[in-house]
Design a protein around this motif. Structure first.
Motif, PDB file in Angstrom:
ATOM      1  N   UNK A  57       0.844  -1.202   0.000  1.00 54.61           N
ATOM      2  CA  UNK A  57       0.000   0.000   0.000  1.00 54.61           C
ATOM      3  C   UNK A  57       0.876   1.248   0.000  1.00 54.61           C
ATOM      4  N   UNK A  58       1.950   1.227   0.785  1.00 55.17           N
ATOM      5  CA  UNK A  58       2.874   2.363   0.823  1.00 55.17           C
ATOM      6  C   UNK A  58       3.565   2.515  -0.531  1.00 55.17           C
ATOM      7  N   UNK A  59       4.009   1.403  -1.104  1.00 56.11           N
ATOM      8  CA  UNK A  59       4.671   1.436  -2.409  1.00 56.11           C
ATOM      9  C   UNK A  59       3.715   1.927  -3.501  1.00 56.11           C
TER      10      UNK A  59
ATOM     11  N   UNK B  87      14.151  -4.667   7.785  1.00 53.64           N
ATOM     12  CA  UNK B  87      14.247  -3.505   6.898  1.00 53.64           C
ATOM     13  C   UNK B  87      14.637  -3.907   5.473  1.00 53.64           C
ATOM     14  N   UNK B  88      15.658  -4.746   5.356  1.00 56.85           N
ATOM     15  CA  UNK B  88      16.113  -5.167   4.029  1.00 56.85           C
ATOM     16  C   UNK B  88      15.017  -5.937   3.315  1.00 56.85           C
ATOM     17  N   UNK B  89      14.321  -6.793   4.022  1.00 55.67           N
ATOM     18  CA  UNK B  89      13.236  -7.572   3.419  1.00 55.67           C
ATOM     19  C   UNK B  89      12.102  -6.656   2.976  1.00 55.67           C
ATOM     20  N   UNK B  90      11.757  -5.665   3.797  1.00 54.65           N
ATOM     21  CA  UNK B  90      10.708  -4.714   3.407  1.00 54.65           C
ATOM     22  C   UNK B  90      11.110  -3.939   2.154  1.00 54.65           C
ATOM     23  N   UNK B  91      12.376  -3.544   2.069  1.00 53.97           N
ATOM     24  CA  UNK B  91      12.856  -2.847   0.868  1.00 53.97           C
ATOM     25  C   UNK B  91      12.754  -3.753  -0.355  1.00 53.97           C
ATOM     26  N   UNK B  92      13.063  -5.044  -0.187  1.00 56.77           N
ATOM     27  CA  UNK B  92      12.942  -6.002  -1.290  1.00 56.77           C
ATOM     28  C   UNK B  92      11.503  -6.089  -1.774  1.00 56.77           C
ATOM     29  N   UNK B  93      10.555  -6.132  -0.823  1.00 57.54           N
ATOM     30  CA  UNK B  93       9.151  -6.228  -1.212  1.00 57.54           C
ATOM     31  C   UNK B  93       8.698  -4.985  -1.957  1.00 57.54           C
ATOM     32  N   UNK B  94       9.143  -3.820  -1.535  1.00 57.82           N
ATOM     33  CA  UNK B  94       8.784  -2.590  -2.243  1.00 57.82           C
ATOM     34  C   UNK B  94       9.344  -2.620  -3.667  1.00 57.82           C
ATOM     35  N   UNK B  95      10.584  -3.071  -3.816  1.00 53.67           N
ATOM     36  CA  UNK B  95      11.172  -3.157  -5.166  1.00 53.67           C
ATOM     37  C   UNK B  95      10.434  -4.178  -6.023  1.00 53.67           C
ATOM     38  N   UNK B  96      10.040  -5.293  -5.420  1.00 52.03           N
ATOM     39  CA  UNK B  96       9.273  -6.290  -6.162  1.00 52.03           C
ATOM     40  C   UNK B  96       7.953  -5.674  -6.650  1.00 52.03           C
ATOM     41  N   UNK B  97       7.318  -4.885  -5.792  1.00 53.48           N
ATOM     42  CA  UNK B  97       6.074  -4.227  -6.170  1.00 53.48           C
ATOM     43  C   UNK B  97       6.304  -3.309  -7.374  1.00 53.48           C
ATOM     44  N   UNK B  98       7.334  -2.448  -7.283  1.00 54.08           N
ATOM     45  CA  UNK B  98       7.618  -1.517  -8.385  1.00 54.08           C
ATOM     46  C   UNK B  98       7.927  -2.256  -9.678  1.00 54.08           C
ATOM     47  N   UNK B  99       8.701  -3.325  -9.592  1.00 48.95           N
ATOM     48  CA  UNK B  99       9.049  -4.092 -10.785  1.00 48.95           C
ATOM     49  C   UNK B  99       7.819  -4.738 -11.401  1.00 48.95           C
ATOM     50  N   UNK B 100       6.910  -5.220 -10.563  1.00 52.70           N
ATOM     51  CA  UNK B 100       5.708  -5.888 -11.066  1.00 52.70           C
ATOM     52  C   UNK B 100       4.727  -4.893 -11.675  1.00 52.70           C
ATOM     53  N   UNK B 101       4.398  -3.823 -10.955  1.00 58.62           N
ATOM     54  CA  UNK B 101       3.413  -2.882 -11.493  1.00 58.62           C
ATOM     55  C   UNK B 101       3.989  -2.058 -12.635  1.00 58.62           C
TER      56      UNK B 101
ATOM     57  N   UNK C  92      14.429  -7.101 -11.862  1.00 59.77           N
ATOM     58  CA  UNK C  92      15.142  -5.940 -11.322  1.00 59.77           C
ATOM     59  C   UNK C  92      15.414  -6.063  -9.839  1.00 59.77           C
ATOM     60  N   UNK C  93      14.501  -6.658  -9.097  1.00 60.62           N
ATOM     61  CA  UNK C  93      14.705  -6.820  -7.653  1.00 60.62           C
ATOM     62  C   UNK C  93      16.003  -7.567  -7.382  1.00 60.62           C
TER      63      UNK C  93
END
Length: 187
Positions: A38-40, A66-80, A89-90
């Motif tokens: 949701x934040x991403x 923290x690192x895992x949360x950053x990975x999830x945000x990057x996964x979100x950006x790469x997917x959408x 990209x992640x």
């Protein structure tokens, strides 16, 4: 701004899968449960709508995820952004600095591979909002770990990697030996 409190469950949960990414994509912040996606999504939407840079600050104690949360945000950006299947990209962003991971990660009582430094990850998007690149900068390296480790913790990974390579010809002049021979590590 928006604040999300996340708790590291220390195990994989099915709340970060591809279908959850699609569930949050295009939604308004208040319409869905609180989630890193949701934040991403909010940052992604504002970037596209306002054409301005966005920041997500991930903060917390050691072992908080923290690192895992950053990975999830990057996964979100790469997917959408349509680039997840094309470039993964992640994985590329997180693997872009393996030397810094060896130099900056250590075993702690909470995590066998805990990063002991801050990371600033900058992700670049094209005009269609697809990821085109990223870079990672590090800061605030925990220097005290070089000379002292708490009980059941270790120095940076690179120290043990260098000691394990002591017999290689290219490392002979460094006068390395077994890690247990160094002061404070004999046992």
């Amino acid at each position: 701004g928006i604040v999300l409190v996340a708790i590291n469950p220390y195990e994989q949960l099915p709340i970060y899968e591809q279908d959850v990414i699609y569930a949050y994509s295009g939604q308004n912040m208040g319409d869905m449960d609180p989630h890193i996606f949701a934040v991403a999504e909010e940052a992604y939407k504002q970037m596209a709508r306002d054409e301005k840079n966005q920041s997500i600050i991930v903060s917390g104690e050691s072992g908080a995820g923290k690192t895992v949360s950053a990975k999830y945000a990057m996964r979100f950006f790469a997917t959408v952004g349509g680039s997840a299947s094309e470039t993964n990209i992640e994985a590329k962003v997180l693997a872009s600095s393996p030397i810094m991971e060896a130099i900056g990660n250590a075993k702690t009582t909470r995590n066998d591979n805990s990063s002991r430094f801050g990371k600033y990850i900058q992700i670049g998007f094209d005009k269609r909002y697809h990821i085109i690149g990223a870079n990672m900068r590090t800061y605030l390296l925990e220097k005290s770990r070089v000379v002292f480790q708490a009980e059941d913790e270790r120095n940076y990974h690179i120290f043990y990697q260098l000691c394990a390579s002591a017999s290689l010809p290219e490392f002979k002049e460094l006068a390395l030996s077994k890690y247990s021979c160094f002061p404070g590590l004999c046992g």
